[in-house]
Design an enzyme around this catalytic site. Structure first.
Site, PDB file in Angstrom:
ATOM      1  N   SER A 370       0.835  -1.199   0.000  1.00 10.92           N
ATOM      2  CA  SER A 370       0.000   0.000   0.000  1.00 10.92           C
ATOM      3  C   SER A 370       0.877   1.259   0.000  1.00 10.92           C
ATOM      4  O   SER A 370       1.768   1.393  -0.837  1.00 10.92           O
ATOM      5  CB  SER A 370      -0.934  -0.038   1.215  1.00 10.92           C
ATOM      6  OG  SER A 370      -1.939   0.933   1.141  1.00 10.92           O
ATOM      7  N   ASP A 434      -8.131  -4.870  -6.318  1.00  7.72           N
ATOM      8  CA  ASP A 434      -7.598  -3.952  -5.302  1.00  7.72           C
ATOM      9  C   ASP A 434      -7.733  -2.505  -5.778  1.00  7.72           C
ATOM     10  O   ASP A 434      -7.267  -2.143  -6.862  1.00  7.72           O
ATOM     11  CB  ASP A 434      -6.130  -4.305  -5.038  1.00  7.72           C
ATOM     12  CG  ASP A 434      -5.522  -3.498  -3.903  1.00  7.72           C
ATOM     13  OD1 ASP A 434      -6.179  -2.578  -3.392  1.00  7.72           O
ATOM     14  OD2 ASP A 434      -4.381  -3.801  -3.530  1.00  7.72           O
ATOM     15  N   HIS A 527      -7.781  -5.291  -1.034  1.00  7.16           N
ATOM     16  CA  HIS A 527      -6.491  -4.686  -0.683  1.00  7.16           C
ATOM     17  C   HIS A 527      -5.815  -5.392   0.491  1.00  7.16           C
ATOM     18  O   HIS A 527      -4.635  -5.163   0.738  1.00  7.16           O
ATOM     19  CB  HIS A 527      -6.698  -3.208  -0.362  1.00  7.16           C
ATOM     20  CG  HIS A 527      -5.445  -2.432  -0.157  1.00  7.16           C
ATOM     21  ND1 HIS A 527      -4.451  -2.330  -1.109  1.00  7.16           N
ATOM     22  CD2 HIS A 527      -4.993  -1.714   0.912  1.00  7.16           C
ATOM     23  CE1 HIS A 527      -3.462  -1.590  -0.653  1.00  7.16           C
ATOM     24  NE2 HIS A 527      -3.762  -1.208   0.576  1.00  7.16           N
TER      25      HIS A 527
END
Length: 541
Positions: A370, A434, A527
């Site tokens: 991320s 995602d 995610h």
């Protein structure tokens, strides 16, 4: 427009755009969105080129609106998110440390309840509770290969396309969400490697009276936001004659409003001959601050490596112009030692130099999930800018997971020239739907572009090498139905994984609960790190 630099006052090098959601009112947002009122939209923008603000507001209207609205909502929810995060973390640890919900009630009746303590090696983050796996995939084989390498062999036993090496990077990216004691315990006792250190760094350089001043007043270091929000840890495969050094940046924390706001930020800073970079990610790395935009030029200009440790800048008067060399902290002698102790970039860079003095034959990998993935690729970008040739030669590779976009197409071309020879060193791993790798937007009117090799895994964990993941901007009517159908399939799969693939793939109630919530927004549930660990371990070409 003028700016401070190491060589004097310059204008042509200093270009930026900042989206400030707090500068306009709700009526300005409505007029800008419904009527396309450019004057209202311009209220939210600040740029080095005053004459082009209106053009930016017109050309990039919808992406700027998304940035404004999303960040306003996130700011409004910031305190509730923080309190919710504290509550969720505490509750999950209360359950786990007492065995279960039944165990909690039993201990409560006995008066022997275990109270979780933050910062200890038993206090696990929300991310850790979503995926409780700690051991590496084929961990013994990987550690054995590394430990059996002799000093003269260098790095030949570590291959970037090796599944075990990929898994180490993903597990390290997941581990970065934990506190320092948990990280140390896992690295030493589960992975049998050498824990170097865990750093809790300031988000951006430091300000006083609106000016960048990296210096100390008495025993107190002056900062601009009083928050440490960038974390990174380092490990070596062994304490002596190490073959591999790994750097892992922490990603977006689920209940941290600042992290999510950074992901939705559209602000950029442009470096001549390199391209435009995401301003929020640069701040998180500790190489600039939008409250004094001259700081980006100061920290991102090319400088000789022999000037790494200068004397601290001084401020003669708080009444000086914020763009003067002295008030902007521009010191021709370089970066002060105090900043090295607070900025993620400088701290990691200097620690790497020390490690390479101890481990002559080692090379290093940078990784992150991320937001951590964005910092992982920005770190070598700044090394290139600073002409850190020795460190760049030691770079084995960069693995990012669920990484958002960090810059424009020009930046991608510039970095590919440094990272693709003699073999590709930068790999972006993207799982299915995602949302985060699709941010900020990439369209014909928008500037953010991915680069590097994309390793895309679909919902069946089938890997494909491509330049860009499918459905690159996520939102779209044609994709809504497939995204929700895949989310339903992922929920069903999570209930059966323990039976079809073994007990280590069994998902707990908390992970399944998140997948249920994710049915309304599939890109958020996709995610989660559990999807990336499964992709790496089960992926098929």
């Amino acid at each position: 427009m003028v700016m401070a630099s190491s060589t004097g006052i310059q204008g042509e090098d200093f270009r930026y755009l900042i989206v400030r959601p707090d500068k306009g009112g709700i009526w300005d947002v409505l007029k800008y969105s419904l009527r396309g009122d450019i004057e209202c939209g311009s209220k939210f923008l600040e740029s080095s080129d005053r004459g082009v603000v209106g053009g930016e507001a017109a050309d990039h209207r919808w992406i700027i609106l998304v940035s404004i609205v999303a960040r306003r909502i996130i700011h409004f929810l910031g305190k509730p998110m923080e309190l919710t995060g504290y509550g969720v973390d505490f509750f999950l640890n209360l359950l786990s440390q007492n065995g279960s919900l039944f165990g909690l009630f039993y201990n409560l009746l006995r008066g022997d309840i275990v109270i979780p303590k933050r910062g200890t090696e038993t206090f696990i983050s929300t991310i850790g509770h979503l995926d409780e796996r700690m051991d590496l995939y084929q961990g013994k084989n990987l550690v054995g290969d590394l430990h059996n390498s002799t000093p003269g062999e260098g790095i030949k036993n570590v291959e970037l396309d090796d599944r075990a090496t990929m898994d180490l990077c993903m597990m390290a990216s997941k581990l970065a969400y934990e506190n320092a004691e948990v990280v140390r315990n896992v690295v030493v006792h589960h992975w049998k490697m050498h824990f170097v250190d865990f750093y809790d760094c300031w988000d951006g350089p430091f300000l006083f009276n609106g000016a960048l001043i990296p210096f100390v007043i008495g025993n107190r270091f002056i900062d601009y936001q009083k928050k440490k929000s960038t974390q990174v840890f380092l490990l070596c495969d062994k304490p002596k004659d190490a073959t591999l050094i790994l750097i892992s940046f922490r990603g977006t924390e689920p209940f941290d409003a600042d992290d999510w706001s950074t992901d939705f930020d559209y602000s950029w800073y442009e470096i001549p001959n390199l391209g435009k970079l995401h301003m929020g990610f640069l701040e998180a790395l500790g190489v600039g601050n939008r409250e004094d935009t001259a700081s980006f030029h100061y920290h991102l200009q090319k400088r000789s490596t022999k000037h790494s440790y200068p004397e601290a800048a001084e401020v003669e008067s708080s009444n000086e112009s914020p763009h003067s060399e002295r008030s902007a902290g521009i010191d021709k002698k370089g970066i002060p030692p105090e900043m090295v102790e607070m900025s993620a970039y400088y701290m990691v860079r200097e620690k790497l130099k020390t490690l390479f003095e101890e481990h002559k034959n080692a090379k290093y990998i940078v990784t992150g999930h991320s937001l951590g993935g964005a910092l992982a690729i920005l770190f070598p970008i700044v090394l290139v800018l600073h002409e850190e040739t020795n460190l760049l030669q030691k770079l084995l590779g960069i693995y990012t997971f669920g990484q958002p976009r960090v810059g424009n197409k020009q930046l991608g071309r510039f970095m590919e020239a440094h990272l693709n020879h003699p073999v590709p060193k930068y790999f972006r791993v993207v799982y299915c739907n995602d949302l985060v790798p699709r941010l900020p937007y990439d369209d014909k009117t928008f500037l953010y572009k991915h680069f590097g090799v994309c390793l895309y895994y679909n919902s069946c964990y089938i890997e494909q090498k491509m330049d860009e993941e499918p459905n690159k901007n996520y939102f779209g009517i044609t994709h809504m139905i497939p995204e929700h159908l895949i989310a339903i399939w992922e929920l069903i799969r999570s209930l059966t994984m323990g039976y079809t693939h073994g007990p280590e793939y069994k998902e707990g109630w908390f992970s399944i609960f998140l997948r249920v919530l994710g049915l309304s927004m599939p890109g958020i549930a996709a995610h989660c790190s559990v999807n990336y660990v499964n992709s790496v371990r089960l992926g098929k070409s």
